[in-house]
Design a protein around this motif. Sequence first.
Motif, mmCIF file in Angstrom:
data_model
loop_
_atom_site.group_PDB
_atom_site.id
_atom_site.type_symbol
_atom_site.label_atom_id
_atom_site.label_comp_id
_atom_site.label_asym_id
_atom_site.label_seq_id
_atom_site.Cartn_x
_atom_site.Cartn_y
_atom_site.Cartn_z
ATOM 1 N N PRO A 82 39.448 17.427 1.480
ATOM 2 C CA PRO A 82 39.188 18.246 0.290
ATOM 3 C C PRO A 82 37.766 18.794 0.313
ATOM 4 O O PRO A 82 36.902 18.267 1.019
ATOM 5 N N TYR A 91 39.308 24.837 -9.674
ATOM 6 C CA TYR A 91 39.066 23.681 -10.542
ATOM 7 C C TYR A 91 40.383 22.967 -10.793
ATOM 8 O O TYR A 91 40.500 21.764 -10.575
ATOM 9 N N HIS A 92 41.386 23.706 -11.267
ATOM 10 C CA HIS A 92 42.733 23.153 -11.368
ATOM 11 C C HIS A 92 43.744 24.278 -11.525
ATOM 12 O O HIS A 92 43.408 25.378 -11.929
ATOM 13 N N ASP A 118 43.107 11.749 -14.456
ATOM 14 C CA ASP A 118 41.663 11.951 -14.579
ATOM 15 C C ASP A 118 41.282 12.039 -16.047
ATOM 16 O O ASP A 118 40.144 11.781 -16.415
ATOM 17 N N TYR A 130 45.434 15.612 -17.089
ATOM 18 C CA TYR A 130 44.667 16.067 -15.932
ATOM 19 C C TYR A 130 44.771 15.038 -14.818
ATOM 20 O O TYR A 130 44.629 13.839 -15.054
ATOM 21 N N ARG A 132 44.984 14.707 -10.062
ATOM 22 C CA ARG A 132 44.728 15.303 -8.748
ATOM 23 C C ARG A 132 45.974 15.151 -7.893
ATOM 24 O O ARG A 132 46.645 14.124 -7.953
ATOM 25 N N ASP A 133 46.261 16.180 -7.112
ATOM 26 C CA ASP A 133 47.370 16.077 -6.163
ATOM 27 C C ASP A 133 46.881 15.324 -4.929
ATOM 28 O O ASP A 133 45.699 14.954 -4.859
ATOM 29 N N ASP A 135 45.919 16.229 -2.143
ATOM 30 C CA ASP A 135 44.815 16.900 -1.457
ATOM 31 C C ASP A 135 43.592 17.045 -2.349
ATOM 32 O O ASP A 135 42.658 17.770 -2.019
ATOM 33 N N GLN A 136 43.627 16.373 -3.491
ATOM 34 C CA GLN A 136 42.534 16.373 -4.462
ATOM 35 C C GLN A 136 42.357 17.695 -5.192
ATOM 36 O O GLN A 136 41.306 17.965 -5.769
ATOM 37 N N ASN A 137 43.396 18.540 -5.179
ATOM 38 C CA ASN A 137 43.391 19.736 -6.016
ATOM 39 C C ASN A 137 43.603 19.293 -7.455
ATOM 40 O O ASN A 137 44.455 18.441 -7.727
ATOM 41 N N GLY A 138 42.852 19.856 -8.373
ATOM 42 C CA GLY A 138 43.036 19.540 -9.776
ATOM 43 C C GLY A 138 44.329 20.137 -10.294
ATOM 44 O O GLY A 138 44.694 21.265 -9.960
ATOM 45 N N GLU A 140 46.570 20.438 -14.024
ATOM 46 C CA GLU A 140 46.708 20.232 -15.466
ATOM 47 C C GLU A 140 48.173 20.427 -15.822
ATOM 48 O O GLU A 140 48.778 21.424 -15.448
#
Length: 177
Positions: A82, A91-92, A118, A130, A132-133, A135-138, A140
Motif C-alpha cells: 500500500p 482516501y476511501h 477504523d 469505515y 480497510r480492504d 490492500d489497505q484502501n479505505g 466507507e
Amino acid sequence: MSTRPYPLAKPLAENPRPIVPGARIGHVHLKVANLDRALAFYTGVLGFELMQRFGNQAAFISAGGYHHHIGLNTWESKDGGPPAPGTTGLYHAAIVYPTRADLADALRRLMAAGVSLDGASDHGVSEALYLRDPDQNGVELYCDRPEAQWPRNADGNISMKTEPLNLQNLLAEAKAA
C-alpha cells in the motif's frame, strides 16, 4: 414546482461553469496486489457480484447487475504494498446502502469475517462504517437518512456532524428486519 422539503444544497462558492447536475460517480477502479484476495473481500465479505474477470489481472464487480461499480486490477500493483502514510492517493471509496437494515447486514458480514473497523460515525445526513480492504484502501459503507431528517442551519444549508455511531443500535436494526 418541487416536492422537495428543502431546496437543493447550495455550494459555498458559485461556479460560473458547473458540471451538469445529472453527472455522478460511475465506478471506482482500485489497484490491488492480489486479485483473488481482493475478490474474496469484495465478493465474499461485502457481497458484490463478479461481472467479468480477465485472468489474474483485472475483475469488474457490481451490485444488482450493473456492468461494474468497482474495478480491481494488478496492472501496476501486482504483489505491491500500500502507499506509505503521508502520501497522496485515494482516501476511501464510499458504498451507499439503500436502507439502515442493509447497512446493519453489512456490519454483520464484516464481524463474521473478522474485519475490523477504523471507525463508525453518525454524520447527521448519514451513518457510516469505515474500514480497510486487504490492500489497505479505505472503504466507507454508509446509508443516507431521509433528506427531511438532515440537520440544517438557520439558512437551511446542510449542517453535517461527526459523532460516534452506536453499533449495537445499528445491529438491532438488522435483527428487526
